[in-house]
Design a protein around this motif. Sequence first.
Motif, PDB file in Angstrom:
ATOM      1  N   VAL A 157       0.836  -1.209   0.000  1.00 12.40           N
ATOM      2  CA  VAL A 157       0.000   0.000   0.000  1.00 12.40           C
ATOM      3  C   VAL A 157       0.866   1.252   0.000  1.00 12.40           C
ATOM      4  CG1 VAL A 157      -1.611   1.350   1.383  1.00 12.40           C
ATOM      5  CG2 VAL A 157      -2.020  -1.086   1.041  1.00 12.40           C
ATOM      6  N   ALA A 158       1.879   1.276   0.855  1.00  7.31           N
ATOM      7  CA  ALA A 158       2.754   2.449   0.932  1.00  7.31           C
ATOM      8  C   ALA A 158       3.478   2.668  -0.393  1.00  7.31           C
ATOM      9  CB  ALA A 158       3.758   2.273   2.069  1.00  7.31           C
ATOM     10  N   GLY A 159       4.007   1.591  -0.969  1.00  2.00           N
ATOM     11  CA  GLY A 159       4.730   1.720  -2.233  1.00  2.00           C
ATOM     12  C   GLY A 159       3.823   2.111  -3.380  1.00  2.00           C
ATOM     13  N   ALA A 160       2.637   1.530  -3.451  1.00  4.82           N
ATOM     14  CA  ALA A 160       1.703   1.875  -4.521  1.00  4.82           C
ATOM     15  C   ALA A 160       1.267   3.330  -4.409  1.00  4.82           C
ATOM     16  CB  ALA A 160       0.489   0.950  -4.469  1.00  4.82           C
ATOM     17  N   GLY A 161       1.041   3.799  -3.180  1.00  2.00           N
ATOM     18  CA  GLY A 161       0.690   5.206  -2.988  1.00  2.00           C
ATOM     19  C   GLY A 161       1.788   6.136  -3.464  1.00  2.00           C
ATOM     20  N   LEU A 162       3.038   5.766  -3.170  1.00  4.28           N
ATOM     21  CA  LEU A 162       4.174   6.573  -3.619  1.00  4.28           C
ATOM     22  C   LEU A 162       4.275   6.587  -5.133  1.00  4.28           C
ATOM     23  CD1 LEU A 162       6.659   8.219  -2.751  1.00  4.28           C
ATOM     24  CD2 LEU A 162       7.962   6.076  -2.699  1.00  4.28           C
ATOM     25  N   LEU A 163       4.021   5.444  -5.761  1.00  9.08           N
ATOM     26  CA  LEU A 163       4.078   5.377  -7.219  1.00  9.08           C
ATOM     27  C   LEU A 163       3.023   6.266  -7.867  1.00  9.08           C
ATOM     28  CD1 LEU A 163       4.669   1.578  -7.966  1.00  9.08           C
ATOM     29  CD2 LEU A 163       6.231   3.465  -8.414  1.00  9.08           C
ATOM     30  N   ILE A 164       1.817   6.249  -7.314  1.00  8.60           N
ATOM     31  CA  ILE A 164       0.739   7.057  -7.888  1.00  8.60           C
ATOM     32  C   ILE A 164       1.085   8.543  -7.830  1.00  8.60           C
ATOM     33  CG2 ILE A 164      -1.650   7.797  -7.478  1.00  8.60           C
ATOM     34  CD1 ILE A 164      -2.329   4.919  -6.850  1.00  8.60           C
ATOM     35  N   LEU A 165       1.803   8.932  -6.783  1.00 16.70           N
ATOM     36  CA  LEU A 165       2.203  10.338  -6.654  1.00 16.70           C
ATOM     37  C   LEU A 165       3.370  10.707  -7.556  1.00 16.70           C
ATOM     38  CD1 LEU A 165       1.970  10.748  -2.771  1.00 16.70           C
ATOM     39  CD2 LEU A 165       0.343  11.569  -4.493  1.00 16.70           C
ATOM     40  N   THR A 166       4.096   9.699  -8.061  1.00 13.20           N
ATOM     41  CA  THR A 166       5.277   9.970  -8.891  1.00 13.20           C
ATOM     42  C   THR A 166       5.058   9.477 -10.320  1.00 13.20           C
ATOM     43  OG1 THR A 166       6.267   7.905  -8.063  1.00 13.20           O
ATOM     44  CG2 THR A 166       6.857   9.950  -6.921  1.00 13.20           C
ATOM     45  N   ALA A 167       5.392   8.195 -10.565  1.00 15.44           N
ATOM     46  CA  ALA A 167       5.282   7.654 -11.922  1.00 15.44           C
ATOM     47  C   ALA A 167       4.797   6.217 -11.857  1.00 15.44           C
ATOM     48  CB  ALA A 167       6.629   7.733 -12.634  1.00 15.44           C
ATOM     49  N   PRO A 168       3.487   5.990 -11.983  1.00 13.11           N
ATOM     50  CA  PRO A 168       2.956   4.623 -11.910  1.00 13.11           C
ATOM     51  C   PRO A 168       3.249   3.824 -13.176  1.00 13.11           C
ATOM     52  CG  PRO A 168       1.180   6.177 -12.335  1.00 13.11           C
ATOM     53  CD  PRO A 168       2.419   6.988 -12.140  1.00 13.11           C
ATOM     54  N   THR A 169       4.239   2.953 -13.118  1.00 12.85           N
ATOM     55  CA  THR A 169       4.613   2.108 -14.252  1.00 12.85           C
ATOM     56  C   THR A 169       4.571   0.643 -13.828  1.00 12.85           C
ATOM     57  OG1 THR A 169       6.957   2.166 -13.690  1.00 12.85           O
ATOM     58  CG2 THR A 169       6.134   3.897 -15.161  1.00 12.85           C
ATOM     59  N   ILE A 170       4.581  -0.243 -14.808  1.00 14.14           N
ATOM     60  CA  ILE A 170       4.616  -1.674 -14.510  1.00 14.14           C
ATOM     61  C   ILE A 170       5.883  -2.012 -13.743  1.00 14.14           C
ATOM     62  CG2 ILE A 170       4.775  -3.980 -15.541  1.00 14.14           C
ATOM     63  CD1 ILE A 170       3.041  -2.947 -17.840  1.00 14.14           C
ATOM     64  N   GLU A 171       7.028  -1.463 -14.191  1.00 15.38           N
ATOM     65  CA  GLU A 171       8.298  -1.729 -13.520  1.00 15.38           C
ATOM     66  C   GLU A 171       8.271  -1.249 -12.071  1.00 15.38           C
ATOM     67  OE1 GLU A 171       9.251  -0.999 -17.913  1.00 15.38           O
ATOM     68  OE2 GLU A 171       7.856  -0.264 -16.393  1.00 15.38           O
ATOM     69  N   GLY A 172       7.636  -0.116 -11.829  1.00 16.58           N
ATOM     70  CA  GLY A 172       7.553   0.411 -10.474  1.00 16.58           C
ATOM     71  C   GLY A 172       6.740  -0.487  -9.556  1.00 16.58           C
ATOM     72  N   PHE A 173       5.616  -0.974 -10.057  1.00 19.02           N
ATOM     73  CA  PHE A 173       4.805  -1.887  -9.244  1.00 19.02           C
ATOM     74  C   PHE A 173       5.519  -3.211  -9.003  1.00 19.02           C
ATOM     75  CE2 PHE A 173       1.301   0.998 -10.196  1.00 19.02           C
ATOM     76  CZ  PHE A 173       0.558   0.937  -9.020  1.00 19.02           C
ATOM     77  N   LEU A 174       6.281  -3.693  -9.986  1.00 21.30           N
ATOM     78  CA  LEU A 174       7.059  -4.908  -9.773  1.00 21.30           C
ATOM     79  C   LEU A 174       8.087  -4.706  -8.657  1.00 21.30           C
ATOM     80  CD1 LEU A 174       7.728  -6.059 -13.459  1.00 21.30           C
ATOM     81  CD2 LEU A 174       6.190  -7.128 -11.806  1.00 21.30           C
ATOM     82  N   LEU A 175       8.735  -3.550  -8.639  1.00 24.38           N
ATOM     83  CA  LEU A 175       9.726  -3.262  -7.598  1.00 24.38           C
ATOM     84  C   LEU A 175       9.073  -3.222  -6.223  1.00 24.38           C
ATOM     85  CD1 LEU A 175      12.595  -2.494  -6.739  1.00 24.38           C
ATOM     86  CD2 LEU A 175      12.000  -0.095  -7.219  1.00 24.38           C
ATOM     87  N   VAL A 176       7.929  -2.580  -6.119  1.00 21.08           N
ATOM     88  CA  VAL A 176       7.229  -2.497  -4.830  1.00 21.08           C
ATOM     89  C   VAL A 176       6.824  -3.881  -4.346  1.00 21.08           C
ATOM     90  CG1 VAL A 176       5.102  -1.702  -3.721  1.00 21.08           C
ATOM     91  CG2 VAL A 176       6.424  -0.134  -5.138  1.00 21.08           C
ATOM     92  N   TRP A 177       6.276  -4.701  -5.233  1.00 22.02           N
ATOM     93  CA  TRP A 177       5.844  -6.051  -4.844  1.00 22.02           C
ATOM     94  C   TRP A 177       7.043  -6.913  -4.416  1.00 22.02           C
ATOM     95  CZ3 TRP A 177       1.922  -3.238  -5.608  1.00 22.02           C
ATOM     96  CH2 TRP A 177       0.610  -3.716  -5.535  1.00 22.02           C
ATOM     97  N   ALA A 178       8.172  -6.749  -5.096  1.00 21.30           N
ATOM     98  CA  ALA A 178       9.371  -7.515  -4.726  1.00 21.30           C
ATOM     99  C   ALA A 178       9.883  -7.099  -3.356  1.00 21.30           C
ATOM    100  CB  ALA A 178      10.460  -7.309  -5.787  1.00 21.30           C
ATOM    101  N   VAL A 179       9.924  -5.815  -3.093  1.00 21.58           N
ATOM    102  CA  VAL A 179      10.372  -5.330  -1.783  1.00 21.58           C
ATOM    103  C   VAL A 179       9.439  -5.818  -0.683  1.00 21.58           C
ATOM    104  CG1 VAL A 179      10.681  -3.246  -0.373  1.00 21.58           C
ATOM    105  CG2 VAL A 179      11.568  -3.316  -2.710  1.00 21.58           C
ATOM    106  N   ALA A 180       8.139  -5.839  -0.962  1.00 23.44           N
ATOM    107  CA  ALA A 180       7.168  -6.314   0.030  1.00 23.44           C
ATOM    108  C   ALA A 180       7.408  -7.776   0.384  1.00 23.44           C
ATOM    109  CB  ALA A 180       5.747  -6.116  -0.501  1.00 23.44           C
ATOM    110  N   GLU A 181       7.675  -8.613  -0.617  1.00 24.03           N
ATOM    111  CA  GLU A 181       7.943 -10.029  -0.364  1.00 24.03           C
ATOM    112  C   GLU A 181       9.206 -10.212   0.476  1.00 24.03           C
ATOM    113  OE1 GLU A 181       6.397 -12.977  -1.090  1.00 24.03           O
ATOM    114  OE2 GLU A 181       4.668 -11.815  -1.722  1.00 24.03           O
ATOM    115  N   LEU A 182      10.263  -9.510   0.124  1.00 20.56           N
ATOM    116  CA  LEU A 182      11.524  -9.648   0.856  1.00 20.56           C
ATOM    117  C   LEU A 182      11.388  -9.132   2.288  1.00 20.56           C
ATOM    118  CD1 LEU A 182      13.959  -8.532  -1.987  1.00 20.56           C
ATOM    119  CD2 LEU A 182      13.717 -10.845  -1.056  1.00 20.56           C
ATOM    120  N   ALA A 183      10.652  -8.046   2.471  1.00 20.59           N
ATOM    121  CA  ALA A 183      10.447  -7.507   3.820  1.00 20.59           C
ATOM    122  C   ALA A 183       9.647  -8.484   4.679  1.00 20.59           C
ATOM    123  CB  ALA A 183       9.728  -6.162   3.736  1.00 20.59           C
TER     124      ALA A 183
END
Length: 409
Positions: A157-183
């Motif tokens: 949620v935090a990462g997706a919110g940040l992306l929407i405020l900046t540049a919502p791209t497929i690559e950006g959402f992939l990065l957020v989802w990967a960080v969420a899994e590792l965390a």
Amino acid sequence: MIRRALTNTGWLMGARGVNAVLSLIYLAMATRALGVQGFGTFVIIFTFAQLIVGFTSFQTWQAIIRWGQGEEGRRSATGYALALDTLTIVTGTLVAGLVLGFAGEWLPIPRGLRWESFWFTLAYLLAIRSTPTGLLRLHDRYGRGAIADSTMSIVRVAGAGLLILTAPTIEGFLLVWAVAELATAGMYWLLAARTEAIFWQRFSLTRLPQAEPDAWRFVAGTSLTAMLSISSRQLLVLLVGTFGGAAMAGIYRVAAQLGEGLLRLAQALLRAVYPELVRNPKQARLLAARITRIAMLTGAATVALAWLGGEWLIRAIAGETYLSAWWPMLILSAAAAMELAGASLEALLVARGRAITNFVLRGVPTVAALCALPWLVGHYGATGAALAVLGSSVLSVSGFILANRRAAA
């Protein structure tokens, strides 16, 4: 025994309840930010990573619970689980690299995103957390597991919110989802280590099987069953993308996200009940019967709610563009209700050492459903894919009922 099983299920569902609410938020962000086509492509890549993990991973948490009751057994089971997880990472990385590198246009992942897809899949492999999950459940630390599970949705949620405020791209959402899994994986390992020291020095694929001759058979049975249960649904999304395009895959994913809430409850129920069935084999049948009755009532009520409020929910979260997801969502909720009713029966079979039987009862209906998928998608679109899932669930749960009756006779 039943009180402890329901309490543990409550902890699991508490975390899943939080995740369910947060998942609606990040689902709304992703669907609206990427559009139908972009969201469908993101879903296909995300699903590919889950498929690789599902095909190559082992259910090591079940091995830890089965053989980890004593301290010596726990050390050997933990070392065995760690070795299996390492095998998963190595195998999964090789398979992902080969598929993404050499697959033709039949793989519905754009060539321009295949490197990103590889690194995303690697992150998911590194985030495997079956071993720490088993250690927490062995000690009935379901509350700590609930805390760890919540990490994923919070980061998304935090990462997706940040992306929407900046540049919502497929690559950006992939990065957020990967960080969420590792965390989330990091949190699981931290809490497991606080519960009990991790026996890294017992890392071995041979020590436990030498003491327990049926170890490989048990691990194969439970892992193959999980592979079918998890991977078949991910493979289904990929095939929907192959036969119907990225947009249809995105619509089906929205339907699955909203309609399969009961499936997550079924998985939580299986994980909470299984340790109790292992510890108390004499009362296992009674416990399974009681929980099955509760599950049937819960499932029926949820399907009714999906019928009454599903269309409004889709419109509110994903928008008018995704309204065609209503029928698939309703059918998937019915399939999830079947899975919920059969969860304790499936756990009872595994606890009785019938892991291979369980695999066959999952495997035959799954293969039949996948074989029928091209025709169903061609004629009914995403609704046809949902019908394939429903048919597979009905056949599998019917098999669980018959197998348990035969075992008890």
